[in-house]
Design a protein around this motif. Structure first.
Motif, PDB file in Angstrom:
ATOM      1  N   THR A 363       0.674  -1.330   0.082  1.00 30.90           N
ATOM      2  CA  THR A 363      -0.117  -0.073   0.104  1.00 30.90           C
ATOM      3  C   THR A 363       0.986   1.281   0.032  1.00 30.90           C
ATOM      4  O   THR A 363       1.080   1.779  -0.984  1.00 30.90           O
ATOM      5  N   ARG A 364       1.151   1.753   1.337  1.00 31.25           N
ATOM      6  CA  ARG A 364       2.188   2.778   1.257  1.00 31.25           C
ATOM      7  C   ARG A 364       3.165   2.520   2.471  1.00 31.25           C
ATOM      8  O   ARG A 364       2.674   2.012   3.538  1.00 31.25           O
ATOM      9  N   PRO A 365       4.343   2.887   2.471  1.00 28.68           N
ATOM     10  CA  PRO A 365       5.241   2.756   3.490  1.00 28.68           C
ATOM     11  C   PRO A 365       4.800   3.149   4.791  1.00 28.68           C
ATOM     12  O   PRO A 365       5.160   2.506   5.683  1.00 28.68           O
ATOM     13  N   ASP A 366       3.950   4.224   4.989  1.00 31.61           N
ATOM     14  CA  ASP A 366       3.675   4.899   6.173  1.00 31.61           C
ATOM     15  C   ASP A 366       2.356   4.124   6.653  1.00 31.61           C
ATOM     16  O   ASP A 366       1.930   4.681   7.700  1.00 31.61           O
ATOM     17  N   HIS A 367       1.869   3.297   6.005  1.00 28.88           N
ATOM     18  CA  HIS A 367       0.443   2.598   6.462  1.00 28.88           C
ATOM     19  C   HIS A 367       0.303   1.920   7.791  1.00 28.88           C
ATOM     20  O   HIS A 367      -0.179   2.235   8.575  1.00 28.88           O
ATOM     21  N   LEU A 368       1.463   1.093   7.952  1.00 29.65           N
ATOM     22  CA  LEU A 368       1.375   0.237   9.366  1.00 29.65           C
ATOM     23  C   LEU A 368       1.804   1.083  10.413  1.00 29.65           C
ATOM     24  O   LEU A 368       0.937   1.110  11.416  1.00 29.65           O
ATOM     25  N   PRO A 440       0.398  16.175  20.443  1.00 30.92           N
ATOM     26  CA  PRO A 440       1.476  16.631  20.492  1.00 30.92           C
ATOM     27  C   PRO A 440       2.676  15.818  19.971  1.00 30.92           C
ATOM     28  O   PRO A 440       2.664  14.520  19.925  1.00 30.92           O
ATOM     29  N   ALA A 441       3.723  16.116  19.388  1.00 31.50           N
ATOM     30  CA  ALA A 441       4.633  15.643  18.729  1.00 31.50           C
ATOM     31  C   ALA A 441       5.288  14.434  19.469  1.00 31.50           C
ATOM     32  O   ALA A 441       5.515  13.289  19.080  1.00 31.50           O
ATOM     33  N   GLY A 442       5.337  14.775  20.874  1.00 34.67           N
ATOM     34  CA  GLY A 442       5.853  13.802  21.688  1.00 34.67           C
ATOM     35  C   GLY A 442       5.206  12.505  22.084  1.00 34.67           C
ATOM     36  O   GLY A 442       5.652  11.602  22.647  1.00 34.67           O
ATOM     37  N   PRO A 448       7.940   6.771  12.885  1.00 40.66           N
ATOM     38  CA  PRO A 448       9.410   7.220  12.825  1.00 40.66           C
ATOM     39  C   PRO A 448       9.536   8.817  12.708  1.00 40.66           C
ATOM     40  O   PRO A 448       8.738   9.570  12.186  1.00 40.66           O
ATOM     41  N   SER A 449      10.671   9.060  13.290  1.00 42.93           N
ATOM     42  CA  SER A 449      10.854  10.801  13.394  1.00 42.93           C
ATOM     43  C   SER A 449      10.997  11.300  12.012  1.00 42.93           C
ATOM     44  O   SER A 449      10.503  12.642  11.937  1.00 42.93           O
ATOM     45  N   ASP A 450      11.773  10.726  11.287  1.00 40.51           N
ATOM     46  CA  ASP A 450      11.844  11.424   9.997  1.00 40.51           C
ATOM     47  C   ASP A 450      10.453  11.461   9.220  1.00 40.51           C
ATOM     48  O   ASP A 450      10.117  12.663   8.570  1.00 40.51           O
ATOM     49  N   LEU A 451       9.577  10.572   9.213  1.00 36.70           N
ATOM     50  CA  LEU A 451       8.520  10.685   8.742  1.00 36.70           C
ATOM     51  C   LEU A 451       7.647  11.784   9.123  1.00 36.70           C
ATOM     52  O   LEU A 451       6.995  12.488   8.615  1.00 36.70           O
ATOM     53  N   LEU A 452       7.765  11.770  10.641  1.00 31.92           N
ATOM     54  CA  LEU A 452       6.792  12.893  11.307  1.00 31.92           C
ATOM     55  C   LEU A 452       7.518  14.171  11.144  1.00 31.92           C
ATOM     56  O   LEU A 452       6.649  15.172  10.923  1.00 31.92           O
ATOM     57  N   ASP A 453       8.547  14.395  11.045  1.00 28.65           N
ATOM     58  CA  ASP A 453       9.118  15.785  10.759  1.00 28.65           C
ATOM     59  C   ASP A 453       8.790  16.360   9.401  1.00 28.65           C
ATOM     60  O   ASP A 453       8.513  17.335   9.100  1.00 28.65           O
TER      61      ASP A 453
END
Length: 466
Positions: A363-368, A440-442, A448-453
């Motif tokens: 599907t997409r890398p961020d799905h799971l 909140p981000a925390g 994954p932090s890179d995906l969230l950023d």
């Protein structure tokens, strides 16, 4: 070669509910197809359910109403019930026995196969992979349906399970590959049957759907035959025609009740709640006919829908279904009372094969990770909702209140959907991201932090541009 002479038996000893007991038979086998000629020349059909010495118990597909023991003649064909299979079924509307209900001619194809079928040999099974997208965010995001999977829907009486079943049948897809749907309705009211036929008319007109409708006033034996006929048609479309086939069966509780009625007519010793002791093996024989076969194209995916009598998930039908299948989608009265459709409870729902059908290259890398974060946050929000009812929302911290905002956005922006609305997976996951960014981000520890950023940077850029 001398043709085998067919013998008609007239020794009908007893008519018992949907069953006919015939005496004096010879050379008759279990599951043999029977032609029944009534005194008024009407022709009915049956299957041998049991043989004991010279006695045969025949289940009459059209029911025994109007039959008498004197003028009835039975011809045993020497083979099981077979039906034609192939693409000729696509676009047709039939009753639960496969007889046309759309005014068209009977289905004729060059090949016939046995209706009873058999579960797929485990040695030849290919592991399920790749998703079947339903167009429903609550399912595609959190309980992804996988090709070759059996994923039941557990509903409650009065909730819109038929609407969900028809919506999935109308808009499911596998991303452009050959795809068909077989919809088997069992024990439907005439109003529900008409609703299903109208809702699925566009897909049927496109030649992508087979519609089998058994109504509540049809013979009970037909209800037992309907899911097996649906799976027989689906297997040929998948493994001979190279299609990915979704079989939607509703309501399997009506099927189980028909099985109980036949069992009682046979005088069998009842099991739990008067269901036959072989209910588990019978349901398994139906559900296990789905999957993928090594070396053959196509797949058969099964979505059985069933109601839980009294809302009891330990009732024999949902209980045994849960043992056989690979997860469940569970309806909630609380969600339904809030006016949300589909009324799915995400924390009670599960797709055990989601991890092999979603994610990178599926599907997409961020799905799971997005799905995992949604479930974790929703569980925390539910705890805080219960706490706020005791101490009040004002006593909660700002972070705690953000979880309540998240829960409201989750139901309003992600789960809630119109019955005629089909969402792409990209739309569903973008909605999921927007819902998660209420926290909140925390608190987003499962992303994954890179995906969230990257997501937060994109959101800031959109706000500045706006």
């Amino acid at each position: 070669m001398i043709a085998q002479q067919r013998i008609e038996y007239t020794g009908v000893r007893e008519l018992r509910g949907p069953l006919a007991v015939v005496a004096g038979v010879r050379g008759v086998g279990w599951d043999e197809f029977v032609r029944i000629r009534l005194s008024g020349r009407e022709i009915r059909h049956g299957l041998v359910l049991e043989v004991d010495r010279d006695l045969a118990v025949v289940e009459v597909l059209e029911g025994t109403a109007g039959m008498d023991t004197e003028g009835t003649r039975l011809e045993f064909t020497g083979e099981p019930l077979h039906v034609p299979v192939g693409p000729g079924w696509l676009g047709r509307v039939c009753n639960g026995r496969g007889d046309p209900a759309d005014g068209g001619p009977p289905v004729f194809t060059s090949r016939r196969t046995r209706v009873a079928g058999a579960p797929i040999n485990p040695v030849r099974r290919e592991p399920p992979a790749e998703p079947v997208l339903t167009g429903l965010s609550a399912i595609d995001a959190l309980t992804t349906l996988v090709r070759g999977q059996k994923l039941p829907v557990f509903s409650l009486p009065g909730l819109p399970h038929l609407e969900l079943a028809t919506q999935i049948a109308a808009q499911a897809n596998v991303g452009g590959e050959p795809f068909s749907v077989v919809f088997a309705g069992m024990g439907l009211t005439h109003t529900d049957a008409a609703f299903a036929q109208d809702a699925l008319a566009p897909r049927s007109a496109a030649g992508e759907l087979v519609l089998l409708l058994n109504t509540a006033d049809d013979p009970v034996i037909e209800r037992i035959l309907t899911p097996r006929l649906a799976l027989t048609i689906a297997e040929a479309l998948a493994f001979d025609g190279g299609r990915h086939v979704l079989v939607v069966m509703t309501d399997m509780t009506s099927y189980a009740e028909a099985l109980r009625e036949v069992s009682a007519a046979r005088g069998e010793v009842p099991g739990r709640r008067a269901y036959p002791g072989y209910l588990y093996s019978d349901l398994a024989a139906v559900y296990e006919r789905c999957g993928r076969i090594r070396g053959l194209p196509g797949s058969v995916t099964v979505l059985p829908v069933l109601t839980m009598p009294g809302g009891d998930i330990t009732h024999p039908v949902p209980d045994l279904t849960g043992y056989i299948t690979e997860g469940q989608i569970v309806f909630s009265r609380e969600v339904n009372a809030q006016g949300i459709y589909p009324p799915i409870d995400p924390l009670s729902s599960l797709s055990r094969l989601m991890r092999v059908g979603a994610g990178p290259n599926r599907t997409r890398p961020d799905h799971l990770p997005v799905a995992a974060q949604l479930v974790a946050a929703l569980a925390r929000a539910r705890q805080l909702r219960e706490l706020s009812e005791l101490i009040g929302t004002s006593a909660l911290s700002r972070t705690d209140r953000s979880y309540l905002d998240f829960e409201e956005a989750f139901r309003r922006d992600l789960v809630a959907q119109r019955p005629d609305e089909s969402r792409t997976l990209d739309d569903t996951l973008e909605r999921a991201w927007q819902v998660l960014l209420h926290l909140p981000a925390g608190e987003l520890t499962m992303l994954p932090s890179d995906l969230l950023d990257r997501r937060r940077a994109d959101r800031s850029a959109q706000q500045e541009a706006g």
